[in-house]
Design a protein around this motif. Structure first.
Motif, PDB file in Angstrom:
ATOM      1  N   ARG A 215      10.061 -10.757  -1.624  1.00  0.00           N
ATOM      2  CA  ARG A 215       9.396 -10.532  -0.348  1.00  0.00           C
ATOM      3  C   ARG A 215       7.924 -10.177  -0.546  1.00  0.00           C
ATOM      4  O   ARG A 215       7.609  -9.209  -1.247  1.00  0.00           O
ATOM      5  CB  ARG A 215      10.087  -9.405   0.422  1.00  0.00           C
ATOM      6  CG  ARG A 215      11.577  -9.645   0.646  1.00  0.00           C
ATOM      7  CD  ARG A 215      12.196  -8.608   1.563  1.00  0.00           C
ATOM      8  NE  ARG A 215      11.880  -7.238   1.207  1.00  0.00           N
ATOM      9  CZ  ARG A 215      12.440  -6.561   0.207  1.00  0.00           C
ATOM     10  NH1 ARG A 215      13.353  -7.148  -0.572  1.00  0.00           N
ATOM     11  NH2 ARG A 215      12.110  -5.298  -0.025  1.00  0.00           N
ATOM     12  N   PRO A 216       7.005 -10.912   0.089  1.00  0.00           N
ATOM     13  CA  PRO A 216       5.581 -10.565   0.005  1.00  0.00           C
ATOM     14  C   PRO A 216       5.259  -9.418   0.952  1.00  0.00           C
ATOM     15  O   PRO A 216       5.614  -9.452   2.132  1.00  0.00           O
ATOM     16  CB  PRO A 216       4.888 -11.855   0.433  1.00  0.00           C
ATOM     17  CG  PRO A 216       5.853 -12.494   1.394  1.00  0.00           C
ATOM     18  CD  PRO A 216       7.233 -12.134   0.887  1.00  0.00           C
ATOM     19  N   LEU A 217       4.558  -8.408   0.443  1.00  0.00           N
ATOM     20  CA  LEU A 217       4.255  -7.221   1.241  1.00  0.00           C
ATOM     21  C   LEU A 217       2.782  -7.094   1.594  1.00  0.00           C
ATOM     22  O   LEU A 217       2.447  -6.672   2.703  1.00  0.00           O
ATOM     23  CB  LEU A 217       4.705  -5.956   0.495  1.00  0.00           C
ATOM     24  CG  LEU A 217       6.175  -5.875   0.094  1.00  0.00           C
ATOM     25  CD1 LEU A 217       6.423  -4.584  -0.694  1.00  0.00           C
ATOM     26  CD2 LEU A 217       7.081  -5.940   1.313  1.00  0.00           C
ATOM     27  N   ALA A 218       1.888  -7.431   0.650  1.00  0.00           N
ATOM     28  CA  ALA A 218       0.449  -7.281   0.886  1.00  0.00           C
ATOM     29  C   ALA A 218      -0.312  -8.021  -0.210  1.00  0.00           C
ATOM     30  O   ALA A 218       0.261  -8.388  -1.244  1.00  0.00           O
ATOM     31  CB  ALA A 218       0.052  -5.811   0.910  1.00  0.00           C
ATOM     32  N   LEU A 219      -1.621  -8.229   0.036  1.00  0.00           N
ATOM     33  CA  LEU A 219      -2.459  -9.018  -0.862  1.00  0.00           C
ATOM     34  C   LEU A 219      -3.604  -8.191  -1.434  1.00  0.00           C
ATOM     35  O   LEU A 219      -4.177  -7.343  -0.743  1.00  0.00           O
ATOM     36  CB  LEU A 219      -3.084 -10.196  -0.116  1.00  0.00           C
ATOM     37  CG  LEU A 219      -2.160 -11.199   0.572  1.00  0.00           C
ATOM     38  CD1 LEU A 219      -2.982 -12.093   1.484  1.00  0.00           C
ATOM     39  CD2 LEU A 219      -1.429 -12.027  -0.467  1.00  0.00           C
ATOM     40  N   SER A 220      -3.965  -8.486  -2.678  1.00  0.00           N
ATOM     41  CA  SER A 220      -5.221  -7.976  -3.215  1.00  0.00           C
ATOM     42  C   SER A 220      -6.363  -8.844  -2.690  1.00  0.00           C
ATOM     43  O   SER A 220      -6.136  -9.856  -2.028  1.00  0.00           O
ATOM     44  CB  SER A 220      -5.198  -8.019  -4.744  1.00  0.00           C
ATOM     45  OG  SER A 220      -5.235  -9.366  -5.206  1.00  0.00           O
ATOM     46  N   GLY A 221      -7.590  -8.461  -2.999  1.00  0.00           N
ATOM     47  CA  GLY A 221      -8.725  -9.284  -2.609  1.00  0.00           C
ATOM     48  C   GLY A 221      -9.246  -8.971  -1.218  1.00  0.00           C
ATOM     49  O   GLY A 221      -8.940  -7.932  -0.618  1.00  0.00           O
TER      50      GLY A 221
END
Length: 321
Positions: A215-221
């Motif tokens: 599950r994707p939760l959040a992104l860097s950048g």
């Protein structure tokens, strides 16, 4: 005083620069060292570029995966290779992050290499394994708090390692770090539920994310991914600006490779990066094309080294081994 090894290297470079020798490059297959095992994002990016470059140069490009020590083993081998243009290094931000955090500099990230070109950048996605709960980073943190959990990274001293430690600290989770020799092995343990979370590249894990296996939760950048419009940035989710650290993906040659060889390699790499098929494929795997030529890429590597040294010092991030 110039030592014997330096003299030999200079002599070899002068010999290679004789008329007719540099111009005939490449006269045999070219080896690209990838300092991580097969199956990870770096391996995927290298193969994506190697195929069209091989066709353009008229010689095959062989990928030599040499994982270990956060990329140091393969990178040191590339730095020490004969500077004849037949050995190059396809690498990522660990080129600067690993030696800083490991407190070991078997190579100079800037001076020991001749940049060929930067391919681009990719945000890392904080993903949760199927053994955990929570569909947002806040819900995951609330579920994880107080539990004995671990987070993974594809290499000690990598940006994924730093992001994982920052997430654990800022969310007050006290998770244990588990380092892998590449993203492929890390992803397998994530899918098996053996670690709670990790920062992944979409190039290697996009299929598993789209299939709902992690599950994707959040992104860097600083930019959201078009393929994951619902997934926020870490800094949009209440976390610090440190998650905006920017890295790189690109091709380097050992220092002292004759300039005519470098010029031809640079032209071939640029040609591939200007090809619509390459740009389309990079976008398909959520990699942001960001071509830079040799001088600008060298400055970008130096910038990343400065930024990372400051971040690692702030975090007191140090890896033993």
């Amino acid at each position: 005083m110039i030592d014997r090894r330096t003299l030999l290297g200079l002599g070899g470079a002068m010999a290679l620069a004789r008329p007719g020798i540099a111009q005939s490059w490449p006269d045999r297959p070219i080896r690209w060292i990838v300092p991580f095992p097969p199956g990870g994002s770096t391996d995927l990016w290298a193969r994506l570029v190697a195929e069209p470059m091989a066709a353009d140069l008229g010689q095959s490009i062989v990928i030599d995966n040499r994982g270990g020590a956060g990329g140091l083993i393969g990178t040191e081998a590339a730095a020490r290779a004969t500077p004849d243009g037949h050995t190059m290094l396809f690498t990522i931000t660990t080129h600067v992050t690993s030696p800083v955090v490991l407190r070991r500099f078997p190579y100079d990230p800037v001076a020991d290499f001749a940049p060929i070109g930067k391919l681009g950048v990719t945000p890392l996605v904080l993903c949760a394994s199927p053994s955990t709960q929570g569909n947002t980073v806040q819900d995951f943190a609330a579920w994880a708090r107080g539990k004995d959990l671990s987070y993974a990274s594809y290499a000690p001293g990598s940006s994924g390692h730093a992001y994982g430690q920052m997430f654990s600290d800022e969310a007050r989770l006290n998770m244990t770090h588990v380092a892998y020799r590449g993203e492929g092995p890390m992803l397998q343990d994530m899918l098996a539920g053996n670690v709670a979370c990790a920062f992944h590249s979409m190039a290697a894990s996009g299929g598993a994310i789209r299939a709902g296996r992690i599950r994707p939760l959040a992104l860097s950048g600083t930019l959201r991914l078009p393929s994951l419009p619902q997934v926020p940035l870490m800094r949009e989710s209440g976390f610090s600006e440190r998650f905006a650290f920017a890295g790189f993906i690109g091709l380097l040659a050992p220092a002292r490779v004759p300039q005519p060889i470098l010029d031809r390699a640079v032209a071939s790499f640029r040609k591939v990066m200007e090809t619509p098929a390459t740009l389309q494929r990079l976008n398909e795997i959520d990699t942001i094309p960001q071509y830079l030529g040799p001088d600008a890429f060298r400055a970008d590597i130096a910038r990343a080294l400065r930024d990372w040294t400051a971040l690692a010092t702030e975090l007191n991030l140090q890896v033993t081994g």
